[in-house]
Design a protein around this motif. Structure first.
Motif, PDB file in Angstrom:
ATOM      1  N   TYR A 127     -13.725 -27.361  36.193  1.00 50.56           N
ATOM      2  CA  TYR A 127     -12.940 -26.672  35.174  1.00 50.56           C
ATOM      3  C   TYR A 127     -13.160 -27.273  33.795  1.00 50.56           C
ATOM      4  CZ  TYR A 127      -8.803 -24.692  32.880  1.00 50.56           C
ATOM      5  OH  TYR A 127      -7.953 -24.042  32.025  1.00 50.56           O
TER       6      TYR A 127
ATOM      7  N   GLU B 195       2.351 -29.254  45.601  1.00 48.94           N
ATOM      8  CA  GLU B 195       2.015 -29.384  44.184  1.00 48.94           C
ATOM      9  C   GLU B 195       0.506 -29.382  43.963  1.00 48.94           C
ATOM     10  OE1 GLU B 195       5.979 -31.877  42.775  1.00 48.94           O
ATOM     11  OE2 GLU B 195       4.209 -32.949  43.533  1.00 48.94           O
TER      12      GLU B 195
ATOM     13  N   LEU C  35      -0.556 -25.822  44.169  1.00 50.21           N
ATOM     14  CA  LEU C  35      -0.175 -25.117  42.940  1.00 50.21           C
ATOM     15  C   LEU C  35      -1.183 -25.375  41.828  1.00 50.21           C
ATOM     16  CD1 LEU C  35       1.955 -23.494  41.279  1.00 50.21           C
ATOM     17  CD2 LEU C  35       3.014 -25.704  40.751  1.00 50.21           C
ATOM     18  N   LEU C  36      -1.549 -26.625  41.634  1.00 50.09           N
ATOM     19  CA  LEU C  36      -2.501 -26.957  40.572  1.00 50.09           C
ATOM     20  C   LEU C  36      -3.876 -26.375  40.854  1.00 50.09           C
ATOM     21  CD1 LEU C  36      -1.482 -30.670  39.888  1.00 50.09           C
ATOM     22  CD2 LEU C  36      -1.197 -28.720  38.350  1.00 50.09           C
ATOM     23  N   ARG C  37      -4.316 -26.411  42.118  1.00 53.09           N
ATOM     24  CA  ARG C  37      -5.616 -25.829  42.451  1.00 53.09           C
ATOM     25  C   ARG C  37      -5.604 -24.319  42.220  1.00 53.09           C
ATOM     26  NH1 ARG C  37      -8.196 -26.942  47.899  1.00 53.09           N
ATOM     27  NH2 ARG C  37     -10.045 -26.359  46.690  1.00 53.09           N
ATOM     28  N   GLY C  38      -4.491 -23.656  42.577  1.00 57.69           N
ATOM     29  CA  GLY C  38      -4.380 -22.229  42.328  1.00 57.69           C
ATOM     30  C   GLY C  38      -4.433 -21.914  40.853  1.00 57.69           C
ATOM     31  N   PHE C  39      -3.763 -22.737  40.038  1.00 54.62           N
ATOM     32  CA  PHE C  39      -3.800 -22.539  38.582  1.00 54.62           C
ATOM     33  C   PHE C  39      -5.220 -22.670  38.047  1.00 54.62           C
ATOM     34  CE2 PHE C  39      -3.872 -24.690  34.437  1.00 54.62           C
ATOM     35  CZ  PHE C  39      -3.275 -23.719  33.644  1.00 54.62           C
ATOM     36  N   LEU C  40      -5.957 -23.689  38.501  1.00 52.96           N
ATOM     37  CA  LEU C  40      -7.325 -23.871  38.031  1.00 52.96           C
ATOM     38  C   LEU C  40      -8.223 -22.719  38.461  1.00 52.96           C
ATOM     39  CD1 LEU C  40      -7.773 -27.701  38.714  1.00 52.96           C
ATOM     40  CD2 LEU C  40      -7.429 -26.590  36.500  1.00 52.96           C
ATOM     41  N   HIS C  41      -8.062 -22.273  39.705  1.00 50.44           N
ATOM     42  CA  HIS C  41      -8.882 -21.153  40.193  1.00 50.44           C
ATOM     43  C   HIS C  41      -8.603 -19.891  39.396  1.00 50.44           C
ATOM     44  CE1 HIS C  41      -9.431 -23.074  44.447  1.00 50.44           C
ATOM     45  NE2 HIS C  41     -10.044 -23.734  43.496  1.00 50.44           N
ATOM     46  N   GLN C  42      -7.304 -19.591  39.152  1.00 51.41           N
ATOM     47  CA  GLN C  42      -6.969 -18.387  38.417  1.00 51.41           C
ATOM     48  C   GLN C  42      -7.423 -18.475  36.963  1.00 51.41           C
ATOM     49  OE1 GLN C  42      -5.896 -15.676  39.746  1.00 51.41           O
ATOM     50  NE2 GLN C  42      -5.838 -14.530  37.817  1.00 51.41           N
ATOM     51  N   SER C  43      -7.361 -19.643  36.381  1.00 50.81           N
ATOM     52  CA  SER C  43      -7.829 -19.826  35.005  1.00 50.81           C
ATOM     53  C   SER C  43      -9.320 -19.578  34.900  1.00 50.81           C
ATOM     54  CB  SER C  43      -7.498 -21.246  34.519  1.00 50.81           C
ATOM     55  OG  SER C  43      -6.110 -21.465  34.483  1.00 50.81           O
TER      56      SER C  43
ATOM     57  N   TYR D 159      -9.897 -15.815  35.157  1.00 48.55           N
ATOM     58  CA  TYR D 159      -9.504 -15.119  33.935  1.00 48.55           C
ATOM     59  C   TYR D 159     -10.550 -15.334  32.841  1.00 48.55           C
ATOM     60  CZ  TYR D 159      -6.294 -13.198  30.457  1.00 48.55           C
ATOM     61  OH  TYR D 159      -5.710 -12.409  29.491  1.00 48.55           O
TER      62      TYR D 159
END
Length: 257
Positions: free
Chosen positions: A199, A231, A234-242, A245
């Protein structure tokens, strides 16, 4: 003291068979029996293969032969610590930045006693001549340095194992309250840091040359949070979605400006 069963001693790149046996004896003295070797040198493997009868390691492991009998041998450090909720690295060297706080033996033992009742703790020792590499110690959330005289700053490997096992055993007599949360495993944390590497390179936060330093600082920051499995997800999901996008742009469901 049942949680002493969750303490794993990991010896990386061991060079001397006698140190393996003496370390096993030290572990047995203080109720710790889970020993792993990571990529030991050929003479260590050859010595262990000579058991029974001709092994120097077994000869030094007085009344601790069962520790050697159950010992695991693997090729890489991540294999040895994958299921650990806390990885403690040992070092005598000064570095600009570590991935966790640097403490002495007693504070290390107190932290171990908080985590071990709820999960595995790996205490990692390096090579007799050179210790742990930077990449190896970067897997640690806590770093322990044993105070010594500047005239002889490094301990024999088996002596270091004995001293830290003694401290852990001592704290086990009257342990502090355990960690209230189930912490994420080293394997889960490593997946998060792998995602983070990709990322921060993709968004241009750093370059390949400075990447190890940047990731080391992120490791230190996130280790302070004592992340739970949820947690980490959650952070891995945020990085993947970012990343998604950034690649695909605005979605139909995004608010219009």
């Amino acid at each position: 003291m049942d949680w002493l069963e969750n303490i794993r001693i990991v010896l990386v790149g061991s060079q001397e068979p006698m140190n393996i046996g003496a370390a096993a004896r030290a572990m047995q003295n203080f109720g710790i029996s889970d020993l792993w070797l990571v990529a030991p040198e050929p003479r260590v493997r050859e010595d262990l293969a000579r058991h029974p009868g001709g092994s120097l390691a077994y000869r030094l492991a007085v009344h601790a032969e069962d520790v050697l009998d159950r010992m695991r041998v693997v090729d890489t450090l991540p294999e040895a610590v994958a299921d650990a909720r806390l990885v403690v690295g040992t070092t005598v060297r000064e570095r600009e930045i570590y991935t966790g706080p640097v403490v002495g033996p007693r504070p290390m033992a107190l932290r171990v006693a908080q985590v071990a009742p709820r999960g595995r703790v790996a205490v990692v020792f390096g090579r007799e001549t050179s210790g742990l590499t930077t990449d190896e110690i970067d897997l640690s959330q806590l770093i322990v340095r044993i105070p010594t005289s500047p005239r002889q700053p490094s301990l024999n490997l088996a002596q270091a194992v004995l001293l830290l096992c003694y401290e852990i055993f001592g704290v086990a007599q009257a342990p502090p309250p355990p960690e209230p949360l189930q912490l994420a495993s080293q394997a889960a944390l490593q997946q998060l840091f792998d995602d983070l590497k990709e990322y921060i390179l993709r968004i241009g936060f750093t370059d390949e040359k400075r990447l190890p330093y940047a990731v080391r600082r992120f490791r230190r920051l996130l280790h302070k949070a004592r992340l739970t499995p949820g947690e980490v997800q959650l952070l891995r999901g945020f990085l993947h979605q970012s990343r998604w996008y950034a690649q695909h742009g605005r979605r139909k469901t995004d608010p219009q400006e």
